[in-house]
Design a protein around this motif. Sequence first.
Motif, PDB file in Angstrom:
ATOM      1  N   THR A  25       8.097 -25.756 -23.737  1.00  0.00           N
ATOM      2  CA  THR A  25       7.116 -26.419 -22.873  1.00  0.00           C
ATOM      3  C   THR A  25       5.774 -26.559 -23.593  1.00  0.00           C
ATOM      4  OG1 THR A  25       8.164 -25.442 -20.937  1.00  0.00           O
ATOM      5  CG2 THR A  25       5.900 -26.210 -20.664  1.00  0.00           C
ATOM      6  N   TYR A  67       5.769 -27.410 -13.721  1.00  0.00           N
ATOM      7  CA  TYR A  67       4.549 -27.057 -14.451  1.00  0.00           C
ATOM      8  C   TYR A  67       3.724 -28.334 -14.632  1.00  0.00           C
ATOM      9  CZ  TYR A  67       7.287 -22.951 -15.920  1.00  0.00           C
ATOM     10  OH  TYR A  67       8.061 -21.822 -15.950  1.00  0.00           O
ATOM     11  N   TRP A 101      16.108 -30.869 -17.235  1.00  0.00           N
ATOM     12  CA  TRP A 101      15.536 -29.697 -16.575  1.00  0.00           C
ATOM     13  C   TRP A 101      15.345 -29.929 -15.084  1.00  0.00           C
ATOM     14  CZ3 TRP A 101       9.815 -27.952 -17.818  1.00  0.00           C
ATOM     15  CH2 TRP A 101       9.653 -26.583 -17.569  1.00  0.00           C
ATOM     16  N   HIS A 179      19.785 -27.641 -19.236  1.00  0.00           N
ATOM     17  CA  HIS A 179      19.087 -26.348 -19.187  1.00  0.00           C
ATOM     18  C   HIS A 179      19.715 -25.489 -18.088  1.00  0.00           C
ATOM     19  CE1 HIS A 179      16.237 -23.260 -19.535  1.00  0.00           C
ATOM     20  NE2 HIS A 179      15.111 -23.938 -19.570  1.00  0.00           N
ATOM     21  N   ASN A 182      17.211 -19.289 -18.321  1.00  0.00           N
ATOM     22  CA  ASN A 182      15.832 -18.867 -18.078  1.00  0.00           C
ATOM     23  C   ASN A 182      15.372 -18.929 -16.624  1.00  0.00           C
ATOM     24  OD1 ASN A 182      15.843 -18.367 -20.770  1.00  0.00           O
ATOM     25  ND2 ASN A 182      14.745 -20.204 -21.362  1.00  0.00           N
ATOM     26  N   TYR A 184      15.918 -21.063 -14.135  1.00  0.00           N
ATOM     27  CA  TYR A 184      15.647 -22.325 -13.440  1.00  0.00           C
ATOM     28  C   TYR A 184      16.841 -22.680 -12.545  1.00  0.00           C
ATOM     29  CZ  TYR A 184      11.579 -22.181 -16.327  1.00  0.00           C
ATOM     30  OH  TYR A 184      10.402 -21.758 -16.884  1.00  0.00           O
ATOM     31  N   PHE A 238      13.434 -13.038 -17.319  1.00  0.00           N
ATOM     32  CA  PHE A 238      12.445 -14.103 -17.134  1.00  0.00           C
ATOM     33  C   PHE A 238      12.860 -14.967 -15.939  1.00  0.00           C
ATOM     34  CE2 PHE A 238      10.881 -18.375 -18.045  1.00  0.00           C
ATOM     35  CZ  PHE A 238       9.581 -18.126 -18.441  1.00  0.00           C
ATOM     36  N   TRP A 272      12.957 -12.783 -26.505  1.00  0.00           N
ATOM     37  CA  TRP A 272      11.702 -13.549 -26.587  1.00  0.00           C
ATOM     38  C   TRP A 272      10.862 -13.337 -25.322  1.00  0.00           C
ATOM     39  CZ3 TRP A 272      10.073 -17.283 -23.125  1.00  0.00           C
ATOM     40  CH2 TRP A 272      11.037 -17.762 -22.240  1.00  0.00           C
ATOM     41  N   TYR A 348      -0.067 -24.390 -24.596  1.00  0.00           N
ATOM     42  CA  TYR A 348       0.078 -25.221 -23.385  1.00  0.00           C
ATOM     43  C   TYR A 348      -1.116 -26.139 -23.168  1.00  0.00           C
ATOM     44  CZ  TYR A 348       3.700 -21.795 -22.337  1.00  0.00           C
ATOM     45  OH  TYR A 348       4.809 -20.994 -22.403  1.00  0.00           O
TER      46      TYR A 348
END
Length: 365
Positions: A25, A67, A101, A179, A182, A184, A238, A272, A348
């Motif tokens: 992102t 986002y 996504w 995706h 993570n 989503y 996450f 990560w 970002y």
Amino acid sequence: MSTLHDPLSLPAFTAPNRVFMAPMTRMRADQPGDTATELMAEYYAQRAGAGLIVTEGTQISPEGKGYFATPGIYSAEQVVAWHRVTDAVHGAGGKIAAQLWHVGRVTHPDLQNGGPGVSASALPFDGSTTIADIDGNLVSAPCPTPRELRTEELPRIVEDYRRATRNARDAAFDMVEIHGANGYLLQQFMSSSSNLRTDEYGGSLENRARFPLEVVDAVVDAWDAAHVGVRISPLIKFGGLDDADGLEMGLYIAERLNERNIGYLHLSEPDWAEGPVLDDDFRVKLREAFSGVIIAAGGYDAAKAERVLGSGWADAIAFGKSFIANPDLPTRLAIGAGLNPLRPELIYGGGRAGYTDYPTLERAA
Ligand code: PHB
């Protein structure tokens, strides 16, 4: 012996090396409209030395946005804008996949016409997202409790994935990546901690995997299996997940994807995001479950990459933060050169700074 710099034959094309660029992102899409910009084209073209670039998450519908200023791939304008990106990458000799996504519950009413996000169940993501205040400054904001998707709504979202796939193909992407990682939307269905449904999309592991696999089937139908990759993250915390049977789900999905002969399976390892370190036992089992191309990602350096590739547990490694800071990362790894440090405060949003201004070795010299 180095394998990172050997070519890799994927079902859709041959990558010149196994140093892939992970999806990240960056929140720099044009506002309003969430279209890719010339600056984004420059950023990706600078990194065309990757064996394959996977774009930042690109929402398949306005509802899939979570986002500030992330790009979309549902409108005609977005297709035109992405085509400029793929042209730039191809002109520089690279390959690029679009990451499809839908964020599900990881969103904010400011991005959803004032309403809540949607998810498998009406359970909140215990965390925040990033939106812009009225002055355009990025601010952190909590994600409210989502609305549970009705069973009869799910085909609409499957159609959004199908349209996004056709759009990616029209925009001359080399592949799409679904995706499924993570925390989503698709993982919100897979995870027992975010899915309490009582219809055929909740309960057993098979039921929780049903919606993600329907999405895979639609995307394969809209293009073909060779051009479809899938990203999963079986152990990730996450996104507020805590999966009792995350590893089992990961292996179940991998087996189902193996039957479908998809282009690759992309494993997002948890370390990560401060998750537990993935052990080799899972890597061995994943390799047994999926005989196609496996990409591994998550806090890799060259030594860890060579170890995992050398063991045959993965076929390519996707690098994230080091690719942000080093547009010529494959060259640097090949000759053992030093790496530019990342400027994390510039990841970002914003413009060129921390985006297209990281020097290559050539420019530094
Ligand atoms: C993020 O924007 O922080 C983000 C997006 C997608 C991921 C992980 C993190 O898969």
